[in-house]
Enzyme design. Structure first.
Site, short mmCIF file in Angstrom:
data_model
loop_
_atom_site.label_atom_id
_atom_site.label_comp_id
_atom_site.label_asym_id
_atom_site.label_seq_id
_atom_site.Cartn_x
_atom_site.Cartn_y
_atom_site.Cartn_z
N LYS A 11 13.10 -5.44 14.77
CA LYS A 11 12.49 -5.80 16.06
C LYS A 11 11.64 -7.04 15.88
CE LYS A 11 8.10 -4.42 14.92
NZ LYS A 11 6.94 -5.35 14.78
N GLY A 92 7.60 -5.39 4.65
CA GLY A 92 6.33 -6.02 5.01
C GLY A 92 6.48 -7.32 5.77
N GLY A 93 7.58 -7.45 6.51
CA GLY A 93 7.82 -8.69 7.23
C GLY A 93 7.44 -8.67 8.69
N GLY A 98 10.91 -0.21 7.95
CA GLY A 98 10.65 1.18 7.55
C GLY A 98 10.62 2.12 8.74
N ASP A 132 5.38 2.38 15.27
CA ASP A 132 6.58 1.70 15.79
C ASP A 132 7.80 2.61 15.87
OD1 ASP A 132 5.21 -0.66 16.07
OD2 ASP A 132 5.99 -1.58 14.24
#
Length: 274
Positions: A11, A92-93, A98, A132
């Site tokens: 996303k 971690g972007g 995840g 999320d």
């Protein structure tokens, strides 16, 4: 054991406003979530007995395993599963990898185990895994409020995105802890226009991570509306056509990682998982 592979799309946050700090320590947000076709893949094979096995990063603490455990506990199913994970989204972007992986496990196992929980119930379960996760279970582009779990469908035009991936890990927890609240006002949506709003976490991240700052500056020289997604580290620009996105990607300096992705209207499993 042979597994079947299921997509876990990424996303983008088209804007992210941090409105206030809540009493529970979280932040009140307003954001526009956009699904993209760049995706992880989750491999699943159902077991007739209750064992859960996983192959992938972070071992037994991976959100895929935690999602399967939670669904099993909630439904009492005797079934188990073999789980595997193929990562195509950066860790971690700010692309929700995840959380999307966990959502795909919940969507797929809800059907494969015959649990038949409604989407709203799955979203409630998913919230216990991360803010999320409900969005990916919701499965459509959305305006997110609260901590991102209050969702309203958002119609967005077709678009392509060039996403740059700075090779630095950004701490979501530390970024939110340093975020200034009340800098942006709540937008009245719909309608939503490309380039509307901003990402209130950008200033914190680019001050702490020179590589993110450099990638964003490079992209903004060519696309002034470029911005960071989520709490970083990825930055992106929106285009009407793939050719436009490819043209800018072709100018990337050596050592810069990036990809072109198409915006999606709905999650690839949206209808299958009903």
């Amino acid at each position: 054991m042979e597994v079947t592979w299921y997509p876990a799309p990424g996303k983008l946050n088209l804007f992210l406003h941090v409105l206030a700090r809540r009493a529970d320590g979280y932040h009140e947000l307003q954001t526009a979530f956009r699904l993209i076709d760049r995706a992880d893949r989750v491999g699943i094979a159902v077991r007739d007995y209750g064992e859960l096995r996983f192959s992938g990063i972070f071992g037994q603490e991976n959100l895929c395993v935690r999602a399967a455990r939670l669904l099993k506990a909630e439904t009492g199913t005797p079934s188990g599963a073999e789980l595997r994970l193929e990562k195509n989204l950066p860790v971690g972007g700010g692309l929700g990898g995840g959380s999307s992986d966990a959502a795909t496990v919940l969507l797929a196992l809800n059907r494969l185990w015959g649990c038949r929980l409604p989407r709203e119930k799955l979203m409630h379960i998913g919230l216990r895994l991360g803010a999320d996760v409900p969005f990916f279970i919701h499965g459509r582009n959305a305006l997110g409020e609260g901590i991102g779990e209050r969702l309203r469908p958002l119609h967005l035009p077709a678009a392509w995105y060039l996403v740059l991936v700075p090779q630095v890990p950004v701490s979501t927890k530390e970024t939110f802890a340093s975020a200034l609240t009340g800098q942006s006002k709540r937008l009245k949506i719909p309608p939503f226009f490309p380039g509307q709003g901003r990402n209130d976490l950008e200033a914190v991240v680019i001050a702490r991570y020179p590589e993110v700052a450099a990638r964003l500056a490079w992209l903004r020289q060519r696309c002034p509306q470029a911005r960071m997604t989520g709490s970083g580290a990825c930055v992106y620009a929106e285009f009407e056509t793939r050719a436009q996105a490819d043209a800018v990607q072709s100018q990337l300096p050596g050592g810069t990682s990036g990809f072109v992705a198409q915006g999606l209207a709905r999650h690839p499993l949206y209808d299958w998982a009903e």
